[in-house]
Write a protein that holds these residues in place. Sequence first.
Motif, mmCIF file in Angstrom:
data_model
loop_
_atom_site.group_PDB
_atom_site.id
_atom_site.type_symbol
_atom_site.label_atom_id
_atom_site.label_comp_id
_atom_site.label_asym_id
_atom_site.label_seq_id
_atom_site.Cartn_x
_atom_site.Cartn_y
_atom_site.Cartn_z
ATOM 1 N N THR A 5 1.035 7.713 -10.556
ATOM 2 C CA THR A 5 -0.300 7.121 -10.617
ATOM 3 C C THR A 5 -0.686 6.524 -9.274
ATOM 4 N N TYR A 6 0.242 5.815 -8.641
ATOM 5 C CA TYR A 6 -0.042 5.214 -7.335
ATOM 6 C C TYR A 6 -0.364 6.296 -6.294
ATOM 7 N N LYS A 7 0.353 7.403 -6.360
ATOM 8 C CA LYS A 7 0.114 8.483 -5.402
ATOM 9 C C LYS A 7 -1.291 9.041 -5.551
ATOM 10 N N TYR A 64 -5.184 -3.239 -2.222
ATOM 11 C CA TYR A 64 -4.916 -2.290 -1.132
ATOM 12 C C TYR A 64 -5.984 -2.405 -0.048
ATOM 13 N N GLN A 92 4.375 -5.849 -4.691
ATOM 14 C CA GLN A 92 4.008 -6.089 -6.088
ATOM 15 C C GLN A 92 5.204 -6.713 -6.787
ATOM 16 N N GLU A 124 4.748 5.661 -10.122
ATOM 17 C CA GLU A 124 4.697 6.234 -8.775
ATOM 18 C C GLU A 124 3.705 7.397 -8.707
ATOM 19 N N SER A 139 -1.261 -5.132 -8.016
ATOM 20 C CA SER A 139 -0.780 -4.291 -9.119
ATOM 21 C C SER A 139 -0.091 -5.110 -10.200
ATOM 22 N N VAL A 172 -2.487 4.328 -3.157
ATOM 23 C CA VAL A 172 -2.037 2.996 -2.749
ATOM 24 C C VAL A 172 -0.530 3.017 -2.526
ATOM 25 N N ASP A 173 -0.049 2.075 -1.740
ATOM 26 C CA ASP A 173 1.389 2.021 -1.454
ATOM 27 C C ASP A 173 1.838 0.566 -1.315
ATOM 28 N N ASN A 201 -5.546 -2.786 -8.083
ATOM 29 C CA ASN A 201 -4.908 -2.016 -7.013
ATOM 30 C C ASN A 201 -5.870 -1.694 -5.885
#
Length: 594
Positions: free
Chosen positions: A263-265, A140, A157, A261, A120, A269-270, A136
């Motif tokens: 967007t990641y959700k 991931y 990241q 956060e 990221s 991805v985490d 990402n």
Amino acid sequence: MIELKEKIEAGAVKALKELYALDVEAVDLQQTRKDFEGDLTIVVFPYLRASKKGPEQTANDLGEFLVGSIDEVSAFNVVKGFLNLVISDAVWASQLAEIGNIPNYGIQPEGDETILVEYSSPNTNKPLHLGHVRNNLLGYSVAELLKAAGKKVKKVQIINDRGIHICKSMLAWEKFGNGETPESTGMKGDKLVGKYYVEFDKAYKKEIEELISQGKEEKEAKDQAPIILEARQMLKKWEDGDAEVVALWEKMNGWVYDGFEKTYKTMGVDFDKYYYESNTYLLGKKVVEEGLAKGVFEKDRDGSVWIDLTAEGLDRKILLRSDGTSVYMTQDIGTAIQRAEDFDLDGMIYTVGNEQDYHFKVLFIIMEKLGYDWAKNLYHLSYGMVDLPSGKMKSREGTVVDADDLMQEMEDTAKAISEELGKTEGMAEEDKQSLYQMVGMGALKYFMLKVDPKKRMMFNPEESVDFQGNTGPFIQYTHARIKSLLRRGKTEGIWPAEGTPSYTELQPSERELVKLLAQFPEIITTAADEHSPAVVANYVYEVVKAYNALYQQLPIMTDDNKEAIVFRLNLSSSTAEVVKTGMRILGIDVPERM
């Protein structure tokens, strides 16, 4: 399957000894090419000097020996110098039973090796875009792939939250924002901050044009435009710890983090830990001073510190400027050491575009010269740019493909195509929305990940959402079809059945599918070694393609032989599990029904 290969290799070694008095430690056993009949192949050319015969006769000698001495080898054929061995149907039937009894088939138990994967690494002056999407998804997926291969994995990241680019957004918001906030505008925080990055660029260009019209050279105009001078002054204040500037920086970065956060959700991805450049940019200075004392680095007359890598085919690289300030390389040195201390690492993987190839070559050599054991296990997951049919992206001009917009477009496209093809008939509205999101994201992720990371790629959203061909939706639909078939088997009381079916005379399409499933553990190992999710993606497609061929050729639920029905349902079940596991490694969900 590994034990069988070892048995055949040992048999071939014995054959060479008895037939030709040739001592070899091992024989190279390969998968038989698809255009040949057989399962495993031995290339006999290396043994012709000992056999004193032609390639065909040598291969025939070996084939006859192996068929006569190994029960599992039922036949062979020779194509020039290639001995193609046929494994008996009973072996493949037994292999399927074994696959079905292994929980989490293909996934290796966690070992002691700990690998960190960085991906990221956004800037806090704009939202995530298409380039970040590939980054990402790759990072991931490689992390999940390494987990599947038995590694302990830490996902991190580093957020680029300092520098002139951040101040540009801050200054433009102060000048033109009228106190706008994410709450007052209804915009995601990262989009709001990105809006003012674009506003800064517009104002900057206008001032440059005005200065040029007054007779200044372009370079002079760019250096002397009032708004860039103000941005530099703001950066100086931030570095000096000015309370007002730091407070604004914290507020606007907070907006961005909230936006990221979300967007990641959606992206699925985490991360296990976040590093911030504002905290790490000074870490490497102490290490450079220590390296200077050890003679790893050298100081010029002006006080700057360098490393000379000309012996390694590179050049001299600066590590500290003459005024003592650090450069990006210095930051990366310090951050790498900090991470190793945080997690007791055995290696690190940096997911960064190929424009940084040289940077990471230098970094890895420096870390080895500094004497860190884990430095030999540093890896740059270098990837190519993503192109679009519409052309190149430019973030300063606001012409980037926004990650959130792209993901929404994928969901909308999945909805339109699913409804057109009648894939959601009879489903509740809530289930439909979940399916559209699953199919849209599956299409995006699979299209991105089926391409070798090193290659530059063209992303076409419409092409990716296709229920035919090498696409995510085609694989997802096949999984749903299998699950429907298994539900029918349960309803009719046919499946699951007690014991192992005595069906051992396999059809070619059944044998081909079992062979593919048997390769899954090796596929995961290979993909992890190569840091390439594309290996898994294209393997899963081959499995699905083989299953659909079987589905078209053989009656699964209507065969007169009940043992054949049970076998095919067992084969369907194992196929679904392999598809689900493979897609999960890619970060893709598969539906139970469609």
